[in-house]
Design a protein around this motif. Sequence first.
Motif, PDB file in Angstrom:
ATOM      1  N   CYS A 104      40.822 -35.210  30.610  1.00  0.00           N
ATOM      2  CA  CYS A 104      40.540 -33.754  30.654  1.00  0.00           C
ATOM      3  C   CYS A 104      39.608 -32.964  31.595  1.00  0.00           C
TER       4      CYS A 104
ATOM      5  N   PRO B 253      45.955 -32.979  31.740  1.00  0.00           N
ATOM      6  CA  PRO B 253      46.243 -31.618  31.428  1.00  0.00           C
ATOM      7  C   PRO B 253      45.610 -30.782  32.829  1.00  0.00           C
TER       8      PRO B 253
ATOM      9  N   VAL C 128      47.146 -39.365  31.717  1.00  0.00           N
ATOM     10  CA  VAL C 128      47.734 -38.420  31.569  1.00  0.00           C
ATOM     11  C   VAL C 128      46.623 -37.188  31.798  1.00  0.00           C
TER      12      VAL C 128
ATOM     13  N   LEU D 122      42.332 -32.172  21.584  1.00  0.00           N
ATOM     14  CA  LEU D 122      43.413 -33.081  22.136  1.00  0.00           C
ATOM     15  C   LEU D 122      42.970 -34.514  21.098  1.00  0.00           C
TER      16      LEU D 122
ATOM     17  N   VAL E  91      50.159 -32.892  33.529  1.00  0.00           N
ATOM     18  CA  VAL E  91      50.965 -31.746  32.507  1.00  0.00           C
ATOM     19  C   VAL E  91      50.386 -30.474  32.812  1.00  0.00           C
TER      20      VAL E  91
ATOM     21  N   VAL F  22      44.178 -40.156  28.060  1.00  0.00           N
ATOM     22  CA  VAL F  22      44.216 -38.632  28.506  1.00  0.00           C
ATOM     23  C   VAL F  22      43.029 -38.265  29.044  1.00  0.00           C
TER      24      VAL F  22
ATOM     25  N   ILE G 285      51.786 -33.662  25.804  1.00  0.00           N
ATOM     26  CA  ILE G 285      50.830 -34.860  26.044  1.00  0.00           C
ATOM     27  C   ILE G 285      51.032 -35.572  24.924  1.00  0.00           C
TER      28      ILE G 285
END
Length: 728
Positions: free
Chosen positions: A557, A668, A666, A569, A696, A555, A533
Motif C-alpha cells: 500500500c 491499491p 497487489v 487491509l 487495483v 499486498v 483485493i
Amino acid sequence: MTSQADSGTEVLAGLVERVTFHNAETGFCVLRVKARGHRDLVTVVGHAAMISAGEWITASGIWLNDRTHGLQFKAHFLKTHAPSTREGIEKYLGSGMIRGIGPVYARRLVKQFGTDVFDIVEATPERLREVEGIGPLRAAKITTGWADQKVIREIMVFLHQHAVGTARAVRIFKTYGTDAVQVMSENPYRLARDIRGIGFRTADTIAEKLGIEKTAQIRLRAGVSFALAEAMGNGHCGLPRAELITLAEKLLDVPATLIESALHEELAEGTVIADRVGDAECIFLAGLYQAERAIAEHLQRIRRAPLPWSAIDADKALPWIEQKTGLTLAASQAEAIRLALRSKILVITGGPGVGKTTIVNSILRVLHAKAVKLLLCAPTGRAAKRMSEATGMEARTIHRLLEFDPKAFGFKRSDENPLDCDLLVVDESSMVDVLLMQSLMKAVPGTAALLIVGDIDQLPSVGPGQVLADIIGSGAVPVVRLTEVFRQAAQSKIITTAHAINAGRMPDLTPPDAEADFYFVPAADPEQAVQRIVELVSKRIPRRFGLDPIRDIQVLCPMNRGGVGARSLNIELQAVLNPAGDKKVERFGWTFAPGDKVMQIENDYDREVYNGDIGSIEDVDLNEGEVAVNFDGRTVVFAFGELDTLVPAYAATIHKSQGSEYPAVVIPVMTQHYAMLQRNLIYTGVTRGRKLVVLVGQKRAVAIAVKNTSGRRRWSKLDEWLAAAKPG
C-alpha cells in the motif's frame, strides 16, 4: 458531584473471576466479579493500570442498565489488592501474567504453599523447587518474572496516575530497568527519545502533571530535539533553521525567542550542529552530521589507495566471460565491466531488466578467477538471499557482515578490525541509510575496492539520508547508468510498465489478450477496492496462478492509514486468510495467532531480526506468555509485552517492501492516497513483483502518481562533502 448524584454512589468489593476485556493503553477494563453480598457474578466496568483474575478489588460507582450488556457496575474509582485467598491466588498466578506459571503450576504452587506462596517467591525462592515439575530453570524464570512484574506494575501505576496509556510499560522496563519510575520522574522527556511509540505529547502530559513549567528549559530543549528527531523519521539529516523554529513553536506553544535560546544551548552543548546546505542555514542532529562527514572521508580514503589487484586485460577477460556464461555482452555492459576492473570505487545503477546482475556476475567471475577476496552484502535478509541466488556466492546482510555485538551494542567490524576483502559489493544500496553506511564504510579497509549497486529511481532509505543519490549526485565517483532494457526482459509487462512509469509515461492498463504478468483491476471507491483485493488474494490469484495466498502474495500500500491502507487491509485479509481460534493473543491493537504472517518493524539486534523482516507465527503459548515466530527457518520468541515490534504483514507499505521481491504483488492505487502518490513510490511497488503485479484502483490515481515527481526533498549534506573532496 452533586449530592443527588452522590446518593446513588455505592461501594462494591469482591474477587475478580475473569478479565473479559482490558485495554493496556487506556486502562479501560470489563471485569466479572464475585462481589460480597451478590449471589451471581457482577459485571464491573472501570479503569485499572493492570488487572488480573484472582485480585481483590474495591470500587465505588453506580449501577447502570446497559441496553446491550444488561446490568453493570460502572466504577468511577477502582483499587486492586493482591489476592489473599487460596482461590484468588491460584486464579491470579494462573492468569499468565508471570512467565513460567500457567494454570497447572499455579494449582501446584497453591497446593504446596497455600496463601504463603507470594512470601515464598519473594523471600525464599529456592523453595519453589519443592513443587513437582519445577526445576532450576523454571524456578529462575518464575523468580525473574515475579521481580520484573513488580517493577512493570509500578511503572503502570505511575503512568496511570499521570493519565498516560500503559501499553508500553514492558518496553519502558526493558529500557530503564528498576530505575524506570525514577528516570520518568526526573526527566519524562526521555520517554519520547528512548521509547518507540511514546511521542512528545505523552511525555509532555507526564511533565505537566509533575509540575514542569511550559517554559522550563528541559521542556524547550526536549522539544527542539524532538522536532529534529521527527524530521529524521521523514528521512532528513537536518532541517533549515527557520523551519525547525516554526515546527518547535507549534509543538511547544511558546514564543520563538524562547526556542531560539533553547536551540542556542543545544548548539553550545554539541547535541545539534549548525551548517549550510546550499544557501540554507541548517541544524543537524550531531550524530547524523558526523556520520555523513565520515562517509565522505572514508570514501575518499578508499579511493586514494591503489587497486588491490594487478592490471587486468579486459580485451581477454570479456571474451572469456562470454564463453563461460554463454551470454553475449552488449556494448554498454562490456564498457561497465571494463570500468569496474580498473576502478577503486564504482556505482552501477539502473532499473529492472537492464542487466545489472549480468554485469555484477561478470565482474565477480573475472576477479574470482584472479583469486581476489570478495565479500557481498545487502541491507535486508531477503535482498542478501536474492543476491546469493543470482551470483552463486554467499551474500550476507550488512548487520551480519559487520558482526553486531549485542553486549557492546556495536559492530565488531570497524576501522580497528576491518573486513577481510579486496572487493566489497553492496547491493540494493538505495535502501542504506546514513548511519548504516557510516558503519559499513568504517569497516572497509583502504586496500579494498568498492562496488555499489542500486536503483537510483527507487524510494530512498526508510532511515535518514539519501546515500546512493548523494554519491551519484556529487560527481565524485565514477557511475555507470544502465538504461537499455534487454530483449528477454522487454517481454515482461512488469518491466515495461516499470520503465514507462519511471519515464513519466502512463502505463498500458488495458486488459491483456493472453495471460500476462501485469494487470489493472478497476475499483471505483475504497469499499470496492477492499472487496476486490480480498477476492484477488484469497481466491482469484491462487486459483489462476497456483500461488499460496499467505506465503506468495503480498499486498503493498502507498500508506498505512485509510480504508485501503495497510492497517485496515491487514484486518480484512487476516480475517479471511487466517481466522484466529482460541490460541491467540490480543496486544497493541492487533490479534496474533498461529499461522499469521507478521513483520518486524524495528531493528532488534539481540534477536537478530530487523526492520522489514517477514516471519510466520508458529505458536502462541498462553501459559508462558510467549509468541514463537519463524523468520527464514529460525525461531524467535517474543514475550506478549514485546509484541509492539510486530505487526500483521498480509499488507505492508511500499516503503517497508524495499529490498524484497515477492512472487505476486497487489497494489491499491486510489485518489484517497493523494498525499503519497509519487512516481518513485509506484515504481518501487511495481518492481517488487517477480511473476505477477496487479494494480487495483482508479486510472486517475495511477496518472497522478506517474506525473508526480515532487518526492519530498531530503535535507542532507553528503553530496556537498563528497563534491568538496573531489579530485581536481
